[in-house]
Design an enzyme around this catalytic site. Sequence first.
Site, short mmCIF file in Angstrom:
data_model
loop_
_atom_site.label_atom_id
_atom_site.label_comp_id
_atom_site.label_asym_id
_atom_site.label_seq_id
_atom_site.Cartn_x
_atom_site.Cartn_y
_atom_site.Cartn_z
N ASP A 289 -8.47 -9.06 6.80
CA ASP A 289 -9.28 -8.64 6.90
C ASP A 289 -10.10 -7.13 6.50
O ASP A 289 -9.49 -6.17 6.83
CB ASP A 289 -9.45 -8.71 8.90
CG ASP A 289 -10.89 -8.85 9.10
OD1 ASP A 289 -11.72 -8.30 8.90
OD2 ASP A 289 -11.57 -9.34 10.14
N HIS A 290 -10.87 -7.07 5.66
CA HIS A 290 -10.97 -6.41 4.83
C HIS A 290 -11.67 -5.55 5.31
O HIS A 290 -11.66 -4.19 4.71
CB HIS A 290 -12.10 -6.59 3.16
CG HIS A 290 -13.21 -7.04 3.29
ND1 HIS A 290 -13.71 -8.59 3.95
CD2 HIS A 290 -14.60 -6.25 3.41
CE1 HIS A 290 -14.68 -8.20 4.00
NE2 HIS A 290 -15.63 -6.66 3.70
N HIS B 83 -14.82 -10.07 11.99
CA HIS B 83 -14.37 -8.67 11.22
C HIS B 83 -15.49 -8.01 12.88
O HIS B 83 -14.61 -7.30 13.03
CB HIS B 83 -15.80 -8.48 10.21
CG HIS B 83 -15.36 -9.30 8.86
ND1 HIS B 83 -14.40 -9.18 8.22
CD2 HIS B 83 -15.70 -10.19 8.05
CE1 HIS B 83 -14.05 -10.05 7.36
NE2 HIS B 83 -15.28 -9.85 6.77
C1 BG6 Z 1 -16.99 -11.75 3.82
C2 BG6 Z 1 -17.82 -13.31 4.87
O1 BG6 Z 1 -16.03 -11.79 4.79
O2 BG6 Z 1 -17.31 -10.51 4.36
C3 BG6 Z 1 -19.47 -12.33 3.50
O3 BG6 Z 1 -17.41 -14.00 4.11
C4 BG6 Z 1 -19.50 -11.39 4.08
O4 BG6 Z 1 -20.22 -13.96 4.57
C5 BG6 Z 1 -18.64 -10.38 3.50
O5 BG6 Z 1 -21.05 -10.94 3.43
C6 BG6 Z 1 -19.63 -8.93 4.31
O6 BG6 Z 1 -18.21 -8.22 4.05
P1 BG6 Z 1 -19.17 -6.31 3.59
O7 BG6 Z 1 -17.80 -6.19 3.26
O8 BG6 Z 1 -20.14 -6.74 2.37
O9 BG6 Z 1 -19.95 -6.33 4.74
#
Ligand code: BG6
Length: 504
Positions: free
Chosen positions: A185-186, A248
């Site tokens: 989960d980045h 997230h």
């Molecule tokens: C991803 C989603 O996991 O996270 C995307 O699939 C979203 O839809 C993105 O845009 C948002 O990540 P960040 O790091 O740009 O906030």
Amino acid sequence: MSTHDKIQPTVFVIFGGTGDLNARKLAPALYNLYLEGWLPEQFSIIGTGRTKLSDEEFRQNLLEDINQFSRTGKAAPEKWEVFNKNLYYQVADVNNVDTYKEFGTRIQQHEAEWKTKANVIYYLAVAPNFFPIIAENIAKSKLGAAADRVRIVVEKPIGHDLKSAQELNQLLTRLFEERQIYRIDHYLGKETVQNIMAFRFANSLLEPLWNRNYIDHVQISVTEQLGVGDRAGYYDGSGALRDMIQNHLLQLLCLVAMEPPINFNADEVRNRKVDVLRAMRRFSPEDVRLSTVRGQYASGWIEGKEVPGYRQERDANPESNTETFAAVKFFVDNWRWQGVPFYLRTGKRMHQSSSVITIQFKDVPHSVFPAESAEGGHQNRLIISIQPEMSIRLQMQAKRPGLEMILNTVDMVFDYKGTYTAQAPEAYETLLLDTMLGDQTLFMRGDQVEAAWDLIMPILNTWQNRKSLNFPNYSADSWGPESAEALIARDGFHWFTLPLNGKK
Ligand code: BG6
């Protein structure tokens, strides 16, 4: 032993080597790890994909990607010269077991050359329908057997609902040990997100206040100006609840709400997070009606450019019922949080791109100042801004200079930019390094993923069974549907937004 010394010779096998994730995130992250001395002396990156490419062509493609997407800008020729010698490409049919034999041979060649056994990281940067076959074939080819040295990384989405997540987890844990499985989960790799734990558990000041006695409510808002772009093919079967809240936003909620772990060990931390998910109040269909809001964006103008509505995006169903906005009011039913609402919202094509957690403290029990001396509310707020601004600010009341006793709100700010000169690493740098180190703290354990699905299933089911009749219901460049304002206004609050570059 320093962290550097713990990094073993490593082979990365990237499934989806010609894909978007590798281009935008993985390759730049690996290159930056290399630049900052975090890759071992002996490493190899093998990209795989269906497209026929030579090693040289693959290297050239990655150079262009790094030049375009790396936070450190264009690759320096002398650095690239060394780094790129460790990049290889292999055409792969993931369904064919012979492909995996070739990986095995390559890995053995590296090990012979390096005169040591290597750690091997299989990174599945591919569509989720390929996860099972790739995992099966790695195991069948006996490439995953050395549990101490072999790891498999899977990107979200981990399942489409509770049942499919359970099936995937069962498959993965049949083939690998849980300690080999890294579910990304980045958000957990983001610098500011990691700091929530440091901030909460390395300061004695907050813990006495961090509960229902002093905290009025919590808001977690992740809004994006971007629309779905060319991802509607995936997004139309997903929606904001699955795409953002299930993972997230709930992970952020867990970090805010978790009990202090006894140490920073991966399982200790993850146990405390699962406790939160298990304590969260489940929704009845009536709760879904009262405590959730969904939305879908209509066309509009963003920064002077006309943008299409969701249903007009390429590959979107023109009658789509998919939500691009979701707001949910959750409760955590335990001693610490009983009665404290957690409002979560996320949406695409919103007025501002920002991820902000707001902890709203209770009002003072009795105000000694006359009503006219206060400019607004008295409440203290702790605002953790994850992006684009990286800051933590505490809003306090103070006397405005002057001859009268007038109170106004002032900020005590910890701003990354003003405090540190070093650039923060990208989330994928942190997560790839942790994978090399075998540290699973920032990765989701199987039970965590399932607990999050279990929590949102009643909302998903209700939304799926009851089509929204008013979609699209918010215009691009707005703050989402009006009912999302009503959801929080009914409790006497409003969504907090951090002014960014003069934008409210
Ligand atoms: C991803 C989603 O996991 O996270 C995307 O699939 C979203 O839809 C993105 O845009 C948002 O990540 P960040 O790091 O740009 O906030």
